[in-house]
Write a protein that holds these residues in place. Structure first.
Motif, PDB file in Angstrom:
ATOM      1  N   PRO A  42      78.005   3.768 -32.773  1.00  9.89           N
ATOM      2  CA  PRO A  42      77.939   3.077 -34.069  1.00  9.89           C
ATOM      3  C   PRO A  42      78.822   1.837 -34.095  1.00  9.89           C
ATOM      4  O   PRO A  42      79.909   1.821 -33.533  1.00  9.89           O
ATOM      5  CB  PRO A  42      78.441   4.131 -35.056  1.00  9.89           C
ATOM      6  N   THR A  43      78.328   0.783 -34.732  1.00  8.66           N
ATOM      7  CA  THR A  43      79.125  -0.426 -34.964  1.00  8.66           C
ATOM      8  C   THR A  43      79.460  -0.602 -36.441  1.00  8.66           C
ATOM      9  O   THR A  43      80.319  -1.408 -36.793  1.00  8.66           O
ATOM     10  CB  THR A  43      78.361  -1.669 -34.484  1.00  8.66           C
ATOM     11  N   VAL A  44      78.781   0.158 -37.287  1.00  5.01           N
ATOM     12  CA  VAL A  44      79.045   0.148 -38.716  1.00  5.01           C
ATOM     13  C   VAL A  44      78.607   1.494 -39.263  1.00  5.01           C
ATOM     14  O   VAL A  44      77.698   2.140 -38.725  1.00  5.01           O
ATOM     15  CB  VAL A  44      78.283  -1.003 -39.424  1.00  5.01           C
ATOM     16  N   SER A  45      79.266   1.955 -40.310  1.00  3.94           N
ATOM     17  CA  SER A  45      78.906   3.234 -40.909  1.00  3.94           C
ATOM     18  C   SER A  45      77.677   3.071 -41.798  1.00  3.94           C
ATOM     19  O   SER A  45      77.300   1.954 -42.166  1.00  3.94           O
ATOM     20  CB  SER A  45      80.067   3.771 -41.753  1.00  3.94           C
ATOM     21  N   ARG A  46      77.066   4.190 -42.140  1.00  4.39           N
ATOM     22  CA  ARG A  46      75.928   4.124 -43.051  1.00  4.39           C
ATOM     23  C   ARG A  46      76.357   3.600 -44.414  1.00  4.39           C
ATOM     24  O   ARG A  46      75.635   2.844 -45.054  1.00  4.39           O
ATOM     25  CB  ARG A  46      75.284   5.508 -43.186  1.00  4.39           C
ATOM     26  N   ARG A  47      77.543   3.984 -44.856  1.00  2.75           N
ATOM     27  CA  ARG A  47      78.041   3.477 -46.130  1.00  2.75           C
ATOM     28  C   ARG A  47      78.239   1.959 -46.050  1.00  2.75           C
ATOM     29  O   ARG A  47      77.931   1.222 -46.985  1.00  2.75           O
ATOM     30  CB  ARG A  47      79.359   4.165 -46.496  1.00  2.75           C
ATOM     31  N   GLY A  48      78.766   1.503 -44.889  1.00  2.98           N
ATOM     32  CA  GLY A  48      78.926   0.064 -44.694  1.00  2.98           C
ATOM     33  C   GLY A  48      77.600  -0.657 -44.695  1.00  2.98           C
ATOM     34  O   GLY A  48      77.482  -1.776 -45.225  1.00  2.98           O
ATOM     35  N   ALA A  49      76.568  -0.048 -44.098  1.00  3.18           N
ATOM     36  CA  ALA A  49      75.240  -0.656 -44.093  1.00  3.18           C
ATOM     37  C   ALA A  49      74.681  -0.761 -45.512  1.00  3.18           C
ATOM     38  O   ALA A  49      74.045  -1.760 -45.870  1.00  3.18           O
ATOM     39  CB  ALA A  49      74.292   0.154 -43.212  1.00  3.18           C
ATOM     40  N   LEU A  50      74.936   0.261 -46.328  1.00  2.00           N
ATOM     41  CA  LEU A  50      74.484   0.203 -47.719  1.00  2.00           C
ATOM     42  C   LEU A  50      75.204  -0.908 -48.484  1.00  2.00           C
ATOM     43  O   LEU A  50      74.599  -1.601 -49.310  1.00  2.00           O
ATOM     44  CB  LEU A  50      74.710   1.548 -48.407  1.00  2.00           C
ATOM     45  N   TRP A  51      76.502  -1.081 -48.209  1.00  6.54           N
ATOM     46  CA  TRP A  51      77.230  -2.173 -48.844  1.00  6.54           C
ATOM     47  C   TRP A  51      76.636  -3.521 -48.436  1.00  6.54           C
ATOM     48  O   TRP A  51      76.562  -4.460 -49.238  1.00  6.54           O
ATOM     49  CB  TRP A  51      78.709  -2.121 -48.470  1.00  6.54           C
ATOM     50  N   PHE A  52      76.218  -3.636 -47.190  1.00  4.31           N
ATOM     51  CA  PHE A  52      75.607  -4.880 -46.711  1.00  4.31           C
ATOM     52  C   PHE A  52      74.298  -5.152 -47.447  1.00  4.31           C
ATOM     53  O   PHE A  52      74.038  -6.280 -47.889  1.00  4.31           O
ATOM     54  CB  PHE A  52      75.370  -4.789 -45.204  1.00  4.31           C
ATOM     55  N   VAL A  53      73.458  -4.109 -47.562  1.00  4.85           N
ATOM     56  CA  VAL A  53      72.187  -4.257 -48.272  1.00  4.85           C
ATOM     57  C   VAL A  53      72.438  -4.612 -49.738  1.00  4.85           C
ATOM     58  O   VAL A  53      71.800  -5.518 -50.300  1.00  4.85           O
ATOM     59  CB  VAL A  53      71.350  -2.975 -48.161  1.00  4.85           C
ATOM     60  N   GLY A  54      73.385  -3.900 -50.350  1.00  4.41           N
ATOM     61  CA  GLY A  54      73.708  -4.191 -51.748  1.00  4.41           C
ATOM     62  C   GLY A  54      74.244  -5.596 -51.936  1.00  4.41           C
ATOM     63  O   GLY A  54      73.927  -6.273 -52.925  1.00  4.41           O
ATOM     64  N   GLY A  55      75.060  -6.067 -50.994  1.00  3.81           N
ATOM     65  CA  GLY A  55      75.578  -7.426 -51.074  1.00  3.81           C
ATOM     66  C   GLY A  55      74.478  -8.465 -50.968  1.00  3.81           C
ATOM     67  O   GLY A  55      74.495  -9.488 -51.668  1.00  3.81           O
ATOM     68  N   ALA A  56      73.509  -8.224 -50.084  1.00  3.98           N
ATOM     69  CA  ALA A  56      72.380  -9.147 -49.953  1.00  3.98           C
ATOM     70  C   ALA A  56      71.567  -9.193 -51.245  1.00  3.98           C
ATOM     71  O   ALA A  56      71.134 -10.271 -51.686  1.00  3.98           O
ATOM     72  CB  ALA A  56      71.498  -8.726 -48.779  1.00  3.98           C
ATOM     73  N   SER A  57      71.355  -8.027 -51.859  1.00  2.00           N
ATOM     74  CA  SER A  57      70.625  -7.991 -53.131  1.00  2.00           C
ATOM     75  C   SER A  57      71.403  -8.714 -54.226  1.00  2.00           C
ATOM     76  O   SER A  57      70.822  -9.446 -55.038  1.00  2.00           O
ATOM     77  CB  SER A  57      70.368  -6.538 -53.555  1.00  2.00           C
ATOM     78  N   LEU A  58      72.707  -8.524 -54.248  1.00  2.00           N
ATOM     79  CA  LEU A  58      73.533  -9.200 -55.254  1.00  2.00           C
ATOM     80  C   LEU A  58      73.481 -10.713 -55.066  1.00  2.00           C
ATOM     81  O   LEU A  58      73.412 -11.471 -56.049  1.00  2.00           O
ATOM     82  CB  LEU A  58      74.973  -8.698 -55.159  1.00  2.00           C
ATOM     83  N   LEU A  59      73.506 -11.166 -53.815  1.00  2.00           N
ATOM     84  CA  LEU A  59      73.420 -12.598 -53.541  1.00  2.00           C
ATOM     85  C   LEU A  59      72.104 -13.169 -54.056  1.00  2.00           C
ATOM     86  O   LEU A  59      72.073 -14.245 -54.683  1.00  2.00           O
ATOM     87  CB  LEU A  59      73.552 -12.845 -52.040  1.00  2.00           C
ATOM     88  N   LEU A  60      71.005 -12.475 -53.805  1.00  2.00           N
ATOM     89  CA  LEU A  60      69.713 -12.939 -54.305  1.00  2.00           C
ATOM     90  C   LEU A  60      69.666 -12.913 -55.827  1.00  2.00           C
ATOM     91  O   LEU A  60      69.055 -13.783 -56.453  1.00  2.00           O
ATOM     92  CB  LEU A  60      68.584 -12.083 -53.728  1.00  2.00           C
ATOM     93  N   LEU A  61      70.321 -11.918 -56.418  1.00  2.00           N
ATOM     94  CA  LEU A  61      70.345 -11.810 -57.877  1.00  2.00           C
ATOM     95  C   LEU A  61      71.034 -13.024 -58.504  1.00  2.00           C
ATOM     96  O   LEU A  61      70.485 -13.659 -59.411  1.00  2.00           O
ATOM     97  CB  LEU A  61      71.055 -10.522 -58.287  1.00  2.00           C
ATOM     98  N   VAL A  62      72.230 -13.349 -57.997  1.00  2.00           N
ATOM     99  CA  VAL A  62      73.002 -14.420 -58.626  1.00  2.00           C
ATOM    100  C   VAL A  62      72.419 -15.800 -58.313  1.00  2.00           C
ATOM    101  O   VAL A  62      72.719 -16.764 -59.024  1.00  2.00           O
ATOM    102  CB  VAL A  62      74.488 -14.362 -58.211  1.00  2.00           C
ATOM    103  N   THR A  63      71.611 -15.899 -57.267  1.00  2.00           N
ATOM    104  CA  THR A  63      70.997 -17.195 -56.957  1.00  2.00           C
ATOM    105  C   THR A  63      69.566 -17.292 -57.497  1.00  2.00           C
ATOM    106  O   THR A  63      68.835 -18.221 -57.139  1.00  2.00           O
ATOM    107  CB  THR A  63      70.986 -17.448 -55.433  1.00  2.00           C
ATOM    108  N   THR A  64      69.179 -16.338 -58.329  1.00  2.00           N
ATOM    109  CA  THR A  64      67.850 -16.344 -58.927  1.00  2.00           C
ATOM    110  C   THR A  64      67.893 -16.229 -60.441  1.00  2.00           C
ATOM    111  O   THR A  64      67.159 -16.918 -61.144  1.00  2.00           O
ATOM    112  CB  THR A  64      66.998 -15.182 -58.373  1.00  2.00           C
ATOM    113  N   ALA A  65      68.765 -15.362 -60.965  1.00  2.00           N
ATOM    114  CA  ALA A  65      68.735 -14.993 -62.377  1.00  2.00           C
ATOM    115  C   ALA A  65      68.934 -16.173 -63.318  1.00  2.00           C
ATOM    116  O   ALA A  65      68.408 -16.168 -64.435  1.00  2.00           O
ATOM    117  CB  ALA A  65      69.801 -13.926 -62.653  1.00  2.00           C
ATOM    118  N   GLY A  66      69.670 -17.197 -62.890  1.00  2.00           N
ATOM    119  CA  GLY A  66      69.941 -18.324 -63.769  1.00  2.00           C
ATOM    120  C   GLY A  66      68.712 -19.034 -64.263  1.00  2.00           C
ATOM    121  O   GLY A  66      68.724 -19.659 -65.327  1.00  2.00           O
ATOM    122  N   GLN A  67      67.589 -18.938 -63.524  1.00  2.00           N
ATOM    123  CA  GLN A  67      66.368 -19.619 -63.929  1.00  2.00           C
ATOM    124  C   GLN A  67      65.781 -19.038 -65.208  1.00  2.00           C
ATOM    125  O   GLN A  67      65.102 -19.731 -65.947  1.00  2.00           O
ATOM    126  CB  GLN A  67      65.323 -19.536 -62.818  1.00  2.00           C
TER     127      GLN A  67
END
Length: 414
Positions: A207-232
């Protein structure tokens, strides 16, 4: 080679990521269970907002039959209703893309499992899985292309996305019914050590990252898309944060007409000579064929009213409230014989080609005192891009039903 040869994707040993597991997939699946349900409901709401059963010009999905069972007369209150529902639909859809991709990655080994069907029940599950994966990719891909106005797919977006949504959601419901109990149990009973389920590889890499870490990565990517989209769809100062949203960035131009547009006059092929004071006339037809022709100067001499309303489009963007001024639609109906209880209206544009150059509005939309044939916005005449010499503005209606460059209005049962 044998199917269980570790060099082939049909072998469990081919897939060696230690991240795959029942718990990891279950967490992603439960997030999608909620998110996709909201997407489906807001998608149906968006379809209803077009009043597709009112007139053929509004309906881009012929032969819907029973799939239109839920349709209702779209309300005008609150005026920001479509702005919220469609903004949620588009913003949530974009934000869920990392979750969807992670979920598909986590279960991809199952697509190669042999034999393809061990029983009738297993065969049905595999078919639903193929429809689920294919439908999910199709809906998210066409949705993203639509909000970016990239119509590279064949045919009209509306029927493709509409029928695709029903196929996808049917497979989604079947899959959720089979897998939700397992997912809930896996999340409740998660152990600190490696899961023991059908998704785990028998030959995991280090392993190079834990499953919890992978979920944080996925959640961070979703949050990034959220904040760069919602303003419209939120508008105001947050609009500048919508870097990845449709029409991201600053509002076009400045001054009273310096707010969002979707289709310019040049793009629509509007001839300035046709919309000039000398040539342009609004033709209004009503009861028993009664017809009046009004110049812009004559419209300006009628009683004028104002309304603060946003424009909200299917692509997910919306404006702040703009201050519109013009003639009430119900007053125009009165000019052609409908003094009380104004009926539906068919609005036609000077634009001769393209979708929604004609649009139908329901009687409740015509009767609303905020529904205007707008001549001015924010204290200034409409610009050509915003529909000069006259455009429709109706509270809570999708942007394409707020017809620009209006040439004719026909009141009556449609």
């Amino acid at each position: 080679m044998r199917p269980d040869d570790p060099r082939l994707p049909t072998s469990p040993g081919f897939w060696r990521s230690p991240l795959r597991g029942t718990w990891f997939t279950s967490v992603l699946g439960l997030v999608l269970l909620v998110g996709i349900t909201v997407l489906f409901v807001t998608g149906l709401v968006s379809y209803a907002a077009y009043n597709p059963d009112l007139a053929p010009v509004n309906d881009q999905t012929p032969d819907k039959g029973i799939l239109g069972f839920y349709l209702f007369s779209w309300p005008t209150n609150p005026s920001w209703l479509y702005r919220v529902t469609q903004g949620l639909h588009v913003t949530l859809g974009i934000a869920l893309i990392p979750v969807l991709l992670a979920k598909l990655w986590s279960v991809v080994p199952k697509l190669f499992t042999l034999p393809p069907a061990r029983s009738l029940a297993h065969a049905l599950e595999r078919i639903s899985l193929l429809l689920l994966v294919g439908g999910g990719l199709f809906e998210f891909t066409t949705g993203v292309l639509n909000v970016q106005l990239d119509y590279v797919f064949p045919g009209s977006f509306y029927p493709l996305h509409f029928y695709g949504a029903w196929v996808f959601f049917a497979a989604f419901v079947a899959h959720a019914a089979l897998k939700t109990p397992t997912a809930l149990r896996a999340v409740r009973e998660r152990r600190q050590h490696r899961d023991e389920g059908e998704l785990e590889t028998p030959r995991p890499d280090a392993p190079t990252v834990s499953r919890r870490g992978a979920l944080w990565f996925v959640g961070g990517a979703s949050l990034l898309l959220l904040v760069t989209t919602a303003g419209q769809s939120i508008g105001g100062a947050l609009r500048r944060t919508a870097l990845l949203a449709p029409h991201g960035g600053a509002d076009p131009g400045s001054g009273p007409n310096g707010f969002q547009i979707n289709k310019t006059a040049a793009y629509a092929g509007i001839d300035a000579q046709e919309t000039g004071e000398e040539a342009w006339r609004l033709v209004v037809t009503g009861r028993d064929g009664r017809t009046v022709r009004l110049s812009r100067a004559e419209l300006l001499r009628l009683p004028l009213h104002s309304a603060a309303l946003p424009i909200a489009c299917v692509e997910g963007w919306s404006t702040d409230d703009q201050w519109w001024r013009g003639v009430r639609l119900r007053d125009l109906a009165a000019l052609v014989g409908y003094d009380t209880d104004p009926p539906d209206v068919l609005v036609e544009s000077v634009q001769r080609h393209g979708a929604f150059r004609r649009a139908a509005l329901r009687a409740n939309q015509v009767a609303d005192p905020r529904s205007l044939l707008a001549l001015q916005v924010n204290g200034e005449d409409l610009s050509p891009d915003h529909g000069y010499p006259a455009r429709v503005i109706v509270p809570a209606a999708p942007g394409v039903l707020n017809t620009k460059w209006v040439a004719r209005m026909t009141f009556g049962d449609l």
